[in-house]
Design a protein around this motif. Structure first.
Motif, mmCIF file in Angstrom:
data_model
loop_
_atom_site.group_PDB
_atom_site.id
_atom_site.type_symbol
_atom_site.label_atom_id
_atom_site.label_comp_id
_atom_site.label_asym_id
_atom_site.label_seq_id
_atom_site.Cartn_x
_atom_site.Cartn_y
_atom_site.Cartn_z
ATOM 1 N N VAL A 145 -4.570 4.494 -0.877
ATOM 2 C CA VAL A 145 -5.208 4.879 0.572
ATOM 3 C C VAL A 145 -5.711 6.087 0.496
ATOM 4 O O VAL A 145 -5.567 7.418 -0.548
ATOM 5 N N GLN A 163 -6.962 1.501 3.689
ATOM 6 C CA GLN A 163 -6.105 0.528 2.718
ATOM 7 C C GLN A 163 -7.131 -0.174 2.686
ATOM 8 O O GLN A 163 -8.088 -1.026 3.176
ATOM 9 N N ASP A 164 -7.389 -0.632 1.009
ATOM 10 C CA ASP A 164 -8.399 -1.603 0.184
ATOM 11 C C ASP A 164 -8.421 -2.919 0.589
ATOM 12 O O ASP A 164 -7.322 -3.571 -0.125
ATOM 13 N N THR A 165 -8.570 -3.786 1.934
ATOM 14 C CA THR A 165 -8.285 -4.875 1.951
ATOM 15 C C THR A 165 -9.392 -6.157 0.731
ATOM 16 O O THR A 165 -8.360 -6.775 0.572
ATOM 17 N N ARG A 185 -7.296 -5.249 -2.154
ATOM 18 C CA ARG A 185 -6.092 -6.591 -2.384
ATOM 19 C C ARG A 185 -5.941 -7.328 -1.874
ATOM 20 O O ARG A 185 -4.897 -8.548 -2.783
ATOM 21 N N GLY A 214 0.326 7.931 2.452
ATOM 22 C CA GLY A 214 -0.806 7.506 4.529
ATOM 23 C C GLY A 214 -0.096 8.695 5.307
ATOM 24 O O GLY A 214 -1.342 8.946 6.328
ATOM 25 N N ILE A 218 0.612 -1.527 0.164
ATOM 26 C CA ILE A 218 0.001 -0.213 0.268
ATOM 27 C C ILE A 218 0.962 1.296 0.140
ATOM 28 O O ILE A 218 1.842 1.407 0.728
ATOM 29 N N ASP A 273 1.837 3.367 2.404
ATOM 30 C CA ASP A 273 2.764 3.769 3.119
ATOM 31 C C ASP A 273 3.453 5.653 3.000
ATOM 32 O O ASP A 273 2.557 6.297 4.253
ATOM 33 N N ASP A 326 -5.271 1.673 9.158
ATOM 34 C CA ASP A 326 -5.386 1.119 8.518
ATOM 35 C C ASP A 326 -6.971 0.639 8.310
ATOM 36 O O ASP A 326 -7.626 0.248 7.681
#
Length: 337
Positions: free
Chosen positions: A323, A293-295, A298, A172, A167, A169, A276
């Motif tokens: 993100v 974050q788009d789980t 992912r 974010g 992601i 990071d 997260d």
């Protein structure tokens, strides 16, 4: 039955071990076996091409339709990694995605790399999703496993038949820093348990978004009890800041609980943001501002990349997911200095 098929007893006899010891390694029960013995057994099994034959014999097909997920049983989880909010969310998304693709999910928490190798070969896995290991671990696994795998947050991993799904990071952290700065804060703190890889990227983004002169970094202990003592010892320093960015929702919620015990109001005295956007954000009071974050995305990418890698198709070595910042009550009231 193939008369030339290698048996457990053949492997045991060649190595001068008991059949029980070889069986323990095959079934991942390596706590009963020394690391040296595990390496010897796995090396000979690979050399004799034993494991693929056993997997075919047990599963009765070339494709097992099983995707393995291995989570690093890191000390910071204190033996409960699958209860961590981020990992639980990731597993839930992977479970949904495997069902969509007519696959089965098999989850293990493992800290010994040799156990991962044994796990992957014993079950003839379609591929692996690895969460929470470091770059050198992935390199070792790539050298000792044939199956494809994807990595969550694998900074710097560029091995063949491997795809890192990261992601953004840095972005974010930048969004949180920028948000605090534009909200009037002049002294903001980032808390993390390390200063490497993805946490370092989050910290760097936070500094750039907020302004280097006003941002601080506090490295905290991994264990909850030690962390509480650390916060108590550094309470006066913490009070110097009006906004705190934790590199995970767990650390943010843990800090909010500590501040509440000390009679410090969130967000009236200190604003807190996490990272997260796990369900934990809605379970704390006040609700937690966090980087989302788009789980689901992912997980979708992970399963698709495993399919491509298994088919030998060319695919990117690394994918970065964007993100967004989700504002909630933990940062809605600000102190203007």
């Amino acid at each position: 039955m193939n008369e030339n098929r290698i048996r457990i007893s053949d492997i045991a006899e060649e190595l001068g071990l008991s059949t029980a010891t070889v069986s323990y390694v095959l079934h991942g029960k390596t706590d009963k076996v020394s690391d040296r013995t595990v390496r010897r057994v796995l090396a000979l099994l690979e050399e004799r091409k034993y494991l693929p034959g056993v997997a075919d014999l047990l599963l009765g097909q070339n494709s097992s339709k099983i995707v393995g997920v291995v989570v690093n049983d890191h000390e910071k989880y204190e033996d409960h990694p699958l209860e961590d909010a981020f990992i639980a969310s990731a597993l839930n998304a992977l479970s949904v995605e495997t069902v969509k693709n007519d696959l089965q999910l098999m989850v293990r928490k493992i800290s010994n790399l040799e156990e991962i190798i044994s796990f992957s070969t014993m079950w003839n896995l379609e591929g692996l999703v690895l969460i929470g290991f470091c770059a050198q671990d992935y390199g070792h696994l790539r050298e000792h496993m044939r199956i494809p795998f994807v990595v969550y947050d694998g900074c710097g991993v560029t091995a063949e038949r491997t795809c890192c799904i990261n992601i953004d990071d840095y972005q974010g952290g930048f969004l949180v820093g920028e948000y605090f700065r534009e909200s009037g804060h002049r002294h903001a703190l980032c808390i993390s348990d390390n200063d490497i890889d993805m946490d370092r990227e989050r910290w760097k983004g936070f500094c750039d978004g907020f302004g280097l002169k006003g941002a601080g970094l506090m490295l905290v202990p991994l264990q909850k009890s030690a962390r509480k003592s650390f916060y108590m010892d550094n309470l006066n320093k913490i009070r110097e800041y009006t906004a705190i960015f934790a590199v995970s929702d767990y650390y943010a919620a843990d800090l909010m609980h500590f501040l509440s015990e000390q009679g410090i109001s969130v967000p009236d005295e200190i604003s807190v943001a996490g990272f997260d956007d796990t369900p934990l954000c809605h379970m704390v009071y006040p609700s937690l501002t966090s980087v989302r974050q788009d789980t689901a995305l992912r997980a979708e990418i992970a399963i698709e990349k495993l399919r491509q890698l298994k088919l030998g198709k060319h695919t990117e070595l690394s994918v970065t997911i964007p993100v967004t910042l989700i504002e909630r009550n933990s940062t809605r009231s600000f102190i203007k200095n």
